[in-house]
Design an enzyme around this catalytic site. Structure first.
Site, PDB file in Angstrom:
ATOM      1  CG  ASP A  69      -1.834   1.143   1.185  1.00 52.56           C
ATOM      2  OD1 ASP A  69      -1.867   1.955   0.446  1.00 52.56           O
ATOM      3  OD2 ASP A  69      -1.377   1.864   2.507  1.00 52.56           O
TER       4      ASP A  69
ATOM      5  CG  PHE B 202     -15.970   9.176   2.117  1.00 51.99           C
ATOM      6  CD1 PHE B 202     -15.300  10.308   0.754  1.00 51.99           C
ATOM      7  CD2 PHE B 202     -15.414   8.013   1.733  1.00 51.99           C
ATOM      8  CE1 PHE B 202     -14.633   9.527  -0.213  1.00 51.99           C
ATOM      9  CE2 PHE B 202     -14.172   7.089   1.133  1.00 51.99           C
ATOM     10  CZ  PHE B 202     -14.224   8.836   0.414  1.00 51.99           C
TER      11      PHE B 202
ATOM     12  NE  ARG C 119      -4.077  11.412   1.269  1.00 49.07           N
ATOM     13  CZ  ARG C 119      -4.330  10.705   1.327  1.00 49.07           C
ATOM     14  NH1 ARG C 119      -3.830   9.235   0.965  1.00 49.07           N
ATOM     15  NH2 ARG C 119      -5.983  10.027   1.961  1.00 49.07           N
TER      16      ARG C 119
ATOM     17  CB  THR D 111      -1.809   3.555  -3.849  1.00 50.92           C
ATOM     18  OG1 THR D 111      -1.798   5.128  -3.290  1.00 50.92           O
ATOM     19  CG2 THR D 111      -1.305   4.194  -5.201  1.00 50.92           C
TER      20      THR D 111
ATOM     21  N   GLY E 262       8.209  -0.176 -16.913  1.00 53.07           N
ATOM     22  CA  GLY E 262       7.344  -0.101 -15.994  1.00 53.07           C
ATOM     23  C   GLY E 262       5.759   0.241 -15.980  1.00 53.07           C
TER      24      GLY E 262
ATOM     25  N   GLY F 298      -8.067   2.164 -12.106  1.00 52.92           N
ATOM     26  CA  GLY F 298      -9.197   1.511 -11.150  1.00 52.92           C
ATOM     27  C   GLY F 298      -9.896   0.139 -12.303  1.00 52.92           C
TER      28      GLY F 298
ATOM     29  CB  THR G 292      -7.442  -0.403 -16.556  1.00 50.56           C
ATOM     30  OG1 THR G 292      -8.562   0.438 -17.346  1.00 50.56           O
ATOM     31  CG2 THR G 292      -7.279  -1.403 -17.842  1.00 50.56           C
TER      32      THR G 292
ATOM     33  NE  ARG H 181      -8.318   8.430  -8.676  1.00 49.58           N
ATOM     34  CZ  ARG H 181      -8.755   9.598  -8.138  1.00 49.58           C
ATOM     35  NH1 ARG H 181      -9.095   8.843  -6.313  1.00 49.58           N
ATOM     36  NH2 ARG H 181      -8.844  10.567  -8.269  1.00 49.58           N
TER      37      ARG H 181
ATOM     38  CE  LYS I  36      -5.213  -0.711  -1.882  1.00 51.98           C
ATOM     39  NZ  LYS I  36      -4.510  -0.048  -0.282  1.00 51.98           N
TER      40      LYS I  36
END
Length: 1428
Positions: free
Chosen positions: A549, A838, A900, A980, A1056, A1061, A1063, A1092, A1098
Site C-alpha cells: 500500500d 463518505f 493528495r 494505492t 514500469g 482502477g 481498467t 484507484r 488489491k
C-alpha cells in the site's frame, strides 16, 4: 412509534441517592412501563422492528465510521472499505425490487443478506467459525439457538429466592485454554496424531508388539515416539499455561454492577457478571461484556467507543442509548425503573450486526440495533459515564466468538519437505522389499543347503535320513512376508521423526533472534517488530513479489496542509519539519506543521475588518455579499471545519463514581462559579442573544479558576475602543503561528478583563507594531484553549487544523448542531439537517446545514476532484468557468507534486428542493430492500449543480529510507507492486519519488474505458515487447555485442506498468479473460503501479499473481483496507502506523517502518531459508546413511533381520547423538554477514530461486549417503576381517565411525564458525561416550536386549577400532570436501564471490592503512640519526 425513536426532551444532571448515578429527565413517548404480555415475543416481530430483512444478493455500503443523518443529527454506519459488485448486479436488484413491489411482498423478509459493514466486516465477521465435523455430519439437527430469539430479564427485578430466568445463559468468565488437567493428555495426543510422521511411528510401535515380526524390545521401540510426543506436549502445555494466566487476569478485572440488596453499584469481578446485570462504566474503562446502553452522561444519550482492542480500528464509533422508553417520568434515571424484558437475537460472530426489541405494555416495541450495543473489549471514550444492561456474556460475546487463535501456515519449504518424506517412504518400501526377497530366497534354499551341509553351525544330514516334513509357516513366501514387516521396524529411522521437533525448535529460536534485533525498533514510536506467525520465517527469504500500500506504508500518514486554491488563486504553505516524535493521529496535533501564508492572512483580514467595524442593526451580524469572492473564501474554510466527522473533546472526562461504586464529590464548584461569571460578563457585552451563547459555550466544565493577570492588560481609553461592544469572535484568539514572510510574525494577544468601556477588538492578522506590548498570562482563559480534536483519519485532522489556524474554529459538534467561530461573524451555530457519509463509490462527503443568520439550507461537499468537478453546475458564466479551469490547473500541479488533492463545493437549496429531496430520502432510509442502493441514489440526487469553492493539497511525506528499501528489493530481483487509491498523477509522482520507477524506465499505461479497449491495449504492449525480444535475439545471433543492463538484455528491468482502477475492473472480471494477458504483461515489468484500487481489487490482484504465476507473495499494509490483501498473500506484513492495529492483527509480521522490510527480507529471511534448507537436507542424509548400513549387514546374515548395532543405539542415535550440531547450525550459522547481504542485495536470489533446496539436491544427498554407508560398512568390515571381534564390537565401531563422519559432514557445511558450533560438535561426541559408558557399564541386560556390558571400553582400547573410525570417516566425507573445495575455487556461487570481494576489500584497506602507518614511522626512524 416515531416518537419513541426520536423524542428527546430536556435533561438535567443530578445524583441518585440510591445508586449514585446521574439522573436524567427524559421526555419520550412510547407507552408506559409495566409487565410484558406473554404474547409480546416473536422473532418475526423482532426482526421487523429492528430493520427488517434485506433483499437477496450481496451489496455493501461504505464509510469510515462516519456520521450520517438519521432523522436529524448523527449516527454511525458502514465501512470505508469498498467492494466490487458482480457485473449486472444493480440491474438484477432493480428487477427484483420491481417484482417484489408488483407482488406486494416488498416488505417481507427475503432470503439473503445486505452487508452494512465496518472495517472488519469484510467477510461479515473477523473470523469465520467453521462448524465441527460432528455438526456437519448431523446436518439435519439445528442448534438450540439457531433461528430463535432469547429473552433477557433485568436481574434486579428478580426477587431473592426466585429462579433467575437468565441462569440458562453462560456467565462472563472466559476460557481460551485448549486443555484442562483431565483433558490434556487425551486431547493433546489426539492433536499430535494428526501428523503423518507420528502416525507412522505409532504404527511401527504397534507392529513391534506382534511376536512374529518384532525386531526390538517393546520398550525400546517406544522411545522415539515418546520423546517426540513428550517434547511437543511440554511445548503445548507451556503455551496453554500462558493462555490460562491471561484468562485469569481478564476474569479478575473489576467493574461496577448494580445490586438490588444494597440498592447501589458495587465492585464485582468480570467473571461474576451475568446476563441481565446493569453496569456502570466510566471514561477509558474497558467494556466487560456485550451490553445495551440505557443511559449516558451526554444530554443526547450519546457515547463513543474505541474498538482497537477488538478489531484494530482506532477511530471513535458513536453509540446511543435506547430511545422510546418511559422510565416513570422521573427527573433522574433510576435503575429500579428499568423493568423491561428484552428480546434479542442469538449470539453471532457478525461484529456489527445486532437486532432486538423491548416489548411495551401497549403492544408497541422499541427497536434495538447495533447503535445501542457496546461490545466487550472495546474502550469507552469521550464520555463521562454510561449505564447499560448485559445481553451477552462470556463465551457468547462477539469478541469471544471471533477469537480464532493463532493462525497456522505451511511454508513452501515445509511442503517440499513433506514430499521428500514421501520419497523416504518409497525408499523404505524398496529396501524392505529387497530384504524380504532375500530372506525368502534364503529360506527356499534352506532345505537343499542343510542336506549338503552348507548351513553354518548345523551338522550335515546323513544320507538316507528323511527330511522333516515342511511346515506352512516355514515356506519362503510366508517368511518373506513376515520379514517385510520386520525390516520396516528395523529401517524405520529412515523417516526422520526428530526432524519435525528440531525444525520447530530452530524456527522458534530464529523468531526469537529476529525479535531481539535492535535495528527493528523505531526511535520515534518505540515500537519494534512483532512475529505473529512462528512457523514461516524461511518464507521471508523466498519472496518473489511484494505488494504494498502507499498511504501509511510508504508514507508517514501524517498529513501536512501544503496548498490551497481559492478564487483561482494558489496559496502555498511552507512545511515545518519537526524532529521530535510524532503525535498520535487521534488527538489534536499541538506541533506546528506549516507556516501560514501571508497573502491569505491579509485577504482574510480584509474580509474580517469590514465585518467587525460595520454598524450592526437590530443585533444582527453584518452580511457577506452573496456569490462574492469573500463569501467563497469563508465557505471554503467553513467546509474544512464542518464537513467532517471530527469529534471535539472539550475537556478531560471525569466520573464522580469511584471504582467501588461510591460517589466522590467534585472540588471544582468554585472554579465553575468563576468561569460562569466570566462567561456571563462576556455574553453581556455581546450582540448575540445570551440564551444562544450559553448553549454555544464550548467549555461547560471549569478548566481553571485562575483569571488572567491584570498586568497583561494595558490601560485603555474610550477613544481607542470601537463604537460597539465586542463580539464573541474577538475573544477566541489564534495561537502564535510562524508566517512565511520572515518580517511578519503573528501574535497571540491575551484577552483583557471586561470593563464598562468596551475593549479594542483583536484582529486576525494584526501586526506586532500595531498592538500593545503584552505579557503572557499564567493560565489562558477557557476561550483561548484549543479544543481536543479526535479525527478518524489524519487528513481530516489536517484540514480541521488548517481551518483552525486561519480562525475558522470548530468548537463543538453535537447531535443536531455544529458550533464554529468565524472571523468577523463570531460564534455561529449551524443546525445539522443531514450528513451524507463518505463512500468509495461517490468519493465525497456532504453535510446539509441551516445557516443561523440567513436560515438558508446549504449543502457543503468535500471529495475527490473527479467526484466534485463532474457534479458542478453547468449553467455558469464565463468567469466561473475560468475559475474552475484555473483550479483544475492547480489540481494538476498539486498531483504532480505528489499531494493528495480534495475539492470543496457548496449548493444553496431552496425550501421546495430540500423538502422534496428529504421526503424521498426518508423513504430510502426506511426501505427494507435495496436500502444501500436507494441511499446512494438519494445522495447523488442532491449532490448536483454544485458551486466550486476551492481545492486543497495535502502532503503525505515519504518515510525515511523508503526509496533505498525499494531500490534494494528491486536489486534483489523482487518485483514490487504498489497498490494505492490515489489518482494516477499523484501515484506516478510518488512512484518516482520512492524509486519504484526510474527516469530511464519505459512507462506503460493502461487507461481503458471499455473491455475491448483494455484488451487492445494489452495486446499492443505484448506485441511491442515481443518485437523487442526478437530484435534482441537477432542482434545476438548476428554477433552484435549487447551491453548488460540495456533494454535488450534485460527488458523486464526497464519497464514500469501503470494501471487505473477502472481498467482493473475489466482485468479482474472472469468473463473478460484478460487476467492471463495482464499478468503476462506485468511479468515483463519490474514494477507495477495500480491506481484507484479498491481493497477487494488489491486482494484479487494478489491472489491472481499467487495462483497464476505460482510465485511467493508478500503484502504490506497499515490500514483496515489492507487486511484482505495481507491475508491473501503468502506472507502478510503489517505496519504499526497511525490507522489502528487491524493490519497488524491480521499480519504474520508487524514492523514499525517500511525500511525495516529491507533487513527483514535480505538479512533475516536469507539466513532463515539458508539454514533451514541445509538442515533439512542434512537430516535426510544422516538418517539414510545410518539405515543403509543396516541394509548392507543383511548380506552377511542371510537377511535374517538381525542387527550388529544395539537396539538402544538405533533408537537414540538420531534423537540425541546427532541432534545438537544441526540445531546450532540452524540457529546461528551465517553464510554471509549482515553488511555483505545489505551491500549486495542480489544475493537474495539464492532463496528467491530456491537454489539451496532443489529436488536434485535431495537426491544428491541420498547418493552421498549411499556412498558413505558403503565406505563406513565395507571398509570397517575389511579392517575387522581377520580379527576375533564380536558382532556388537563391530557394530560399535561402525556407529562411532558414522557419528564422526556425520560430524565432519556438518562441519564442512558450516559457513561461519563460532564457539557454539564447536561446542555442539564436542557435545555430540561427549554425549556418545558418556551414554555408551553408562549404558555398557551399568546395564548388562536392559529391556530384554542382548548384553552390551563392557563393549565400549573394549572397542576404544582396540587400535583396529580407531583405525577403522578415522579411516572410514575421512574416506566418507572426502568426496564432499573435494567437491566443495572445487566449487569455491573454480565455480564459486554468488555468495562466495561476494565474501571473497568483501574480505579482499577489507584486507586491502588494512594493507593501505598499515602501509601508511609504517611509512610514517619509517620517516621518523630515518630522521632520528640526523637529529642525533
Amino acid at each position: 412509534m416515531s416518537e419513541a425513536h426520536g423524542g428527546v426532551g430536556t435533561r438535567s444532571h443530578a445524583r441518585s441517592a440510591s445508586h449514585g448515578g446521574i439522573m436524567l429527565t427524559r421526555d419520550a413517548g412510547g407507552g408506559h412501563g409495566g409487565p410484558v404480555p406473554a404474547a409480546a415475543a416473536g422473532p418475526a416481530t423482532a426482526a421487523t422492528a429492528s430493520g427488517g430483512g434485506p433483499g437477496r444478493g450481496h451489496q455493501r455500503t461504505f464509510s469510515h465510521g462516519y456520521l450520517v443523518e438519521g432523522g436529524r443529527g448523527h449516527r454511525r454506519m458502514a465501512s470505508k472499505t469498498d467492494f466490487i459488485l458482480p457485473a449486472g448486479y444493480e440491474q438484477r436488484e432493480r428487477e427484483r425490487e420491481r417484482e417484489r413491489a408488483e407482488s406486494g411482498t416488498g416488505s417481507g423478509l427475503k432470503k439473503g443478506h445486505t452487508r452494512q459493514a465496518s472495517h472488519t466486516d469484510s467477510v461479515y465477521t473477523i473470523r469465520q467459525n467453521k462448524p465441527s465435523l460432528l455438526r456437519r455430519l448431523m446436518f439435519w439437527k439445528k442448534g438450540s439457538e439457531e433461528g430463535r430469539t432469547r429473552l433477557v430479564h433485568p436481574n434486579h427485578e428478580v426477587a431473592a429466592g426466585d429462579i433467575n430466568p437468565n441462569e440458562a445463559f453462560p456467565d462472563n468468565s472466559i476460557c481460551t485454554t485448549k486443555y484442562t488437567v483431565l483433558s490434556f493428555l487425551p486431547k493433546n495426543l489426539f492433536e499430535q496424531f494428526h501428523r503423518f510422521a507420528n502416525l507412522y511411528f505409532l504404527f511401527i510401535v504397534l507392529l513391534n508388539f506382534v511376536p512374529a515380526v518384532n525386531a526390538f524390545g517393546k520398550e525400546v521401540a517406544m522411545l522415539p515416539l515418546i520423546f517426540v510426543l513428550g517434547i511437543t506436549a511440554i511445548k503445548d502445555a507451556f503455551e496453554d499455561y500462558r493462555r490460562y494466566k491471561s484468562d485469569l487476569r481478564v476474569n479478575n478485572a473489576t467493574c461496577r454492577v448494580y445490586t438490588r440488596d444494597q440498592n447501589r453499584y458495587v465492585k464485582r469481578l468480570w467473571s461474576d457478571v451475568r446476563v441481565g446485570d446493569v453496569i456502570h462504566l466510566s471514561c477509558n474503562e474497558v467494556i466487560p461484556a456485550d451490553m445495551v446502553v440505557l443511559n449516558s452522561s451526554d444530554e443526547h444519550g450519546l457515547c463513543f467507543i474505541e474498538s482497537s482492542n477488538l478489531d484494530g480500528e482506532s477511530n471513535l464509533k458513536q453509540r446511543q442509548s435506547v430511545k422510546g422508553l418511559n422510565l416513570g417520568l422521573q427527573e433522574e434515571f433510576q435503575v429500579t425503573q428499568f423493568s423491561y424484558m428484552m428480546e434479542v437475537g442469538p449470539p453471532t460472530t457478525k461484529m456489527y450486526h445486532f437486532t432486538g426489541t423491548i416489548p411495551l405494555a401497549t403492544g408497541e416495541r422499541v427497536p434495538l440495533s447495533k447503535d445501542n450495543l457496546l461490545l466487550r473489549d472495546c474502550t469507552l471514550r469521550n464520555t463521562d459515564y454510561i449505564e447499560g444492561v448485559v445481553v451477552y456474556a462470556g463465551r457468547e460475546t462477539k469478541a469471544m466468538l471471533n477469537n480464532g487463535g493463532t493462525r497456522y501456515k505451511r511454508s513452501r519449504l515445509e511442503r517440499r519437505m513433506n514430499l521428500e518424506v514421501i520419497w523416504c517412504v518409497v525408499i523404505l518400501f524398496f529396501m524392505c522389499l529387497i530384504s524380504a526377497t532375500g530372506s525368502g530366497l534364503w529360506q527356499s534354499q534352506f532345505e537343499v543347503n542343510i542336506s549338503q551341509g552348507l548351513v553354518p553351525f548345523l551338522l550335515p544330514q546323513a544320507s538316507g535320513t528323511p527330511l522333516p516334513p515342511p511346515r506352512q509357516l516355514n515356506s519362503p513366501v510366508w517368511v518373506g512376508f513376515i520379514s517385510f514387516w520386520t525390516f520396516i521396524i528395523i529401517y524405520q529411522v529412515i523417516i526422520p521423526i526428530s526432524l519435525y521437533v528440531t525444525i520447530e525448535v530452530i524456527k522458534l529460536m530464529q523468531v526469537y533472534h529476529i525479535h531481539q534485533d535492535k535495528d527493528f525498533k523505531d526511535k520515534k514510536s518505540g515500537k519494534t517488530i512483532e512475529c505473529r506467525a512462528l512457523n514461516i520465517p524461511e518464507e521471508l527469504g523466498q519472496i518473489e513479489y511484494v505488494f504494498t500500500d502507499k498511504t501509511g506504508t510508504l508514507t508517514e500518514n501524517q498529513m501536512v496542509f501544503q496548498c490551497c486554491s481559492i478564487n483561482d488563486v494558489d496559496y502555498s504553505h511552507t512545511p515545518i519539519i519537526n524532529t521530535s516524535s510524532s503525535s498520535s493521529s487521534q488527538g489534536s496535533n499541538q506541533q506546528e506543521t506549516f507556516a501560514l501564508n501571508a497573502q491569505l492572512q491579509e485577504e482574510l483580514s480584509a474580509i474580517e475588518l469590514p465585518l467587525i467595524y460595520a454598524q450592526p442593526r437590530h443585533h444582527q451580524p453584518p452580511a457577506v455579499p452573496q456569490n462574492s469572492p469573500q463569501e467563497r473564501m469563508i465557505d471554503f474554510f467553513l467546509t474544512l471545519a464542518a464537513c467532517n466527522t471530527v469529534v471535539v473533546a472539550k475537556h478531560p472526562h471525569h466520573d464522580q463514581m469511584n471504582a467501588s461504586g461510591m460517589i466522590v464529590p467534585s472540588n471544582s464548584a468554585n472554579s465553575s462559579e468563576v468561569d460562569n461569571a466570566s462567561f456571563t460578563s462576556i455574553i453581556s457585552n455581546s450582540w448575540a442573544p445570551a440564551k444562544v451563547l450559553k448553549g454555544m459555550w464550548p467549555f461547560p466544565r471549569p478548566l481553571s479558576p485562575i483569571a488572567p493577570s491584570p498586568r497583561s492588560t494595558p490601560p485603555r481609553t474610550p477613544e481607542s475602543s470601537p463604537r460597539y461592544p465586542e463580539s464573541p469572535s474577538i475573544n477566541i484568539h489564534m495561537n502564535p503561528i510562524p508566517v512565511q514572510n520572515p518580517s511578519h510574525h503573528s501574535l497571540d494577544p491575551m484577552p483583557e478583563p471586561l470593563s464598562n468601556s468596551p475593549p479594542r477588538p483583536t484582529l486576525l492578522n494584526i501586526q506586532p507594531e500595531l498592538s500593545f506590548q503584552q505579557l503572557p498570562s499564567v493560565t489562558p482563559p477557557p476561550l483561548d484553549i484549543k479544543p481536543i480534536y479526535e479525527a478518524e483519519s489524519p487528513d481530516e485532522l489536517a484540514l480541521v487544523d488548517a481551518a483552525y489556524k486561519y480562525g475558522f474554529r470548530l468548537l463543538r459538534r453535537s447531535l443536531h448542531n455544529i458550533l464554529v467561530s468565524i472571523p468577523g461573524l463570531g460564534l455561529c451555530e449551524y443546525e445539522v439537517l443531514h450528513v451524507l457519509p463518505f463512500d468509495s463509490n461517490r468519493k465525497r462527503m456532504s453535510i446539509i446545514v441551516r445557516h443561523p443568520h440567513t436560515y438558508q439550507k446549504i449543502l457543503y461537499c468535500k471529495g475527490a476532484d473527479s467526484a466534485i468537478l463532474d457534479n458542478l453546475s453547468r449553467d455558469v458564466d464565463e468567469q466561473t468557468k475560468l475559475r474552475v479551469f484555473r483550479t483544475q490547473q492547480h489540481l494538476n500541479t498539486y498531483s504532480k507534486l505528489g499531494l493528495r488533492v480534495l475539492c470543496m463545493a457548496k449548493r444553496v437549496l431552496s425550501d421546495s428542493e430540500y423538502e422534496s429531496w428529504a421526503a424521498g430520502h426518508s423513504v430510502a432510509e426506511n426501505s427494507l430492500g435495496g436500502r444501500e442502493r436507494k441511499l446512494h441514489d438519494s445522495y447523488c440526487r442532491i449532490e448536483k449543480n454544485l458551486n466550486l469553492l476551492g481545492a486543497t493539497g495535502i502532503e503525505d511525506r515519504l518515510q525515511d529510507g523508503v526509496p533505498e528499501t525499494i531500490q534494494a528489493l528491486r536489486k534483489a530481483g523482487i518485483v514490487v507492486w504498489v497498490l494505492t487509491g490515489d489518482k494516477q498523477e499523484t501515484a506516478i509522482n510518488i512512484a518516482y519519488s520512492c524509486a519504484l520507477f526510474q527516469p530511464t524506465m519505459e512507462i506503460l499505461k493502461l487507461n481503458a474505458r471499455t473491455k475491448d479497449q483494455a484488451e487492445r491495449t494489452i495486446n499492443f504492449f505484448l506485441q511491442q515487447i515481443q518485437q523487442q525480444e526478437e530484435l534482441r535475439e537477432l542482434s545476438q545471433s548476428n554477433g552484435e555485442c549487447v551491453p548488460p543492463g540495456t533494454q535488450s538484455s534485460a527488458p523486464a528491468k526497464q519497464r514500469g506498468l501503470v494501471v487505473d482502477g477502472r481498467t482493473l475492473l475489466y482485468i479482474l472480471d472472469r468473463r473478460a479473460n484478460l487476467k492471463k494477458k495482464f499478468l503476462s504483461l506485468a511479468k515483463q515489468c519490474s514494477a507495477v503501479l495500480c491506481c484507484r484500487a479498491t481493497p477487494l481489487q488489491k486482494a484479487l490482484i494478489v491472489r491472481s499473481a499467487k495462483d497464476s504465476l505460482k510465485v511467493l507473495t508478500l503484502a504490506v499494509g497499515d490500514g483496515a483496507n489492507d487486511v484482505s490483501m495481507i491475508q491473501t498473500a503468502d506472507v502478510g506484513v503489517g505496519i504499526s502506523g497511525l490507522e489502528g492495529r487491524q493490519a497488524v492483527m491480521a499480519s504474520d509480521y508487524a514492523i514499525a517502518r517500511f525500511r525495516h522490510l529491507e533487513k527483514l527480507l535480505l538479512v533475516h529471511g536469507h539466513w532463515c531459508y539458508n539454514r533451514l534448507a541445509r538442515i533439512i537436507l542434512y537430516f535426510f542424509y544422516k538418517n539414510a546413511s545410518f539405515v543403509l548400513i543396516l541394509l548392507w549387514y543383511q548380506l552377511y546374515n542371510g537377511f535374517s533381520g538381525s542387527s550388529m548395532i544395539d537396539q538402544m543405539y538405533l533408537m537414540v542415535f538420531n534423537l540425541f547423538f546427532t541432534s545438537i550440531p544441526p540445531i546450532v547450525v540452524g540457529i546461528y550459522d551465517q553464510d554471509a554477514p549482515e553488511e555483505v547481504l545489505l551491500a549486495e542485495p542480489y544475493l537474495y536470489s539464492q532463496g528467491r530461486t530456491s537454489s539451496v533446496y532443489q529436488p536434485s539436491t535431495f537426491w544428491f544427498n541420498i547418493l552421498d549417503a549411499l556412498y558413505q554407508s558403503v565406505i563406513l560398512f565395507f571398509v570397517t568390515a575389511l579392517c575387522y576381517q581377520e580379527s576375533t571381534a564380536g558382532m556388537y564390537e563391530f557394530g560399535m565401531t561402525v556407529t562411532h565411525a558414522c557419528l564422526l563422519a556425520q560430524s565432519l559432514h556438518i562441519a564442512i557445511e558450516t559457513k561461519a564458525w563460532t564457539i557454539l558450533h564447536i561446542g555442539g560438535l564436542v557435545a555430540s561426541l561427549l554425549l556418545f561416550y558418556i551414554f555408551g559408558a553408562l549404558y555398557t557399564a551399568t546395564c548388562p541386560a536392559c529391556l530384554g536386549s542382548p548384553s552390551q556390558y563392557g563393549e565400549l571400553g573394549h572397542a576404544l582400547a582396540s587400535p583396529v577400532h580407531w583405525l577403522a573410525v578415522i579411516l572410514t570417516s575421512i574416506l566418507a566425507v572426502l568426496p564432499r570436501f573435494v567437491v566443495r573445495a572445487l566449487q569455491c575455487s573454480l565455480n564459486p556461487d554468488e555468495v562466495t564471490q561476494a565474501l571473497l570481494q568483501h574480505h579482499s576489500s577489507r584486507l586491502m584497506d588494512f594493507i593501505v592503512s598499515w602501509s601508511a602507518s609504517t611509512s610514517t614511522s619509517s620517516t621518523y626512524r630515518c630522521r632520528d640519526p640526523d637529529t642525533t
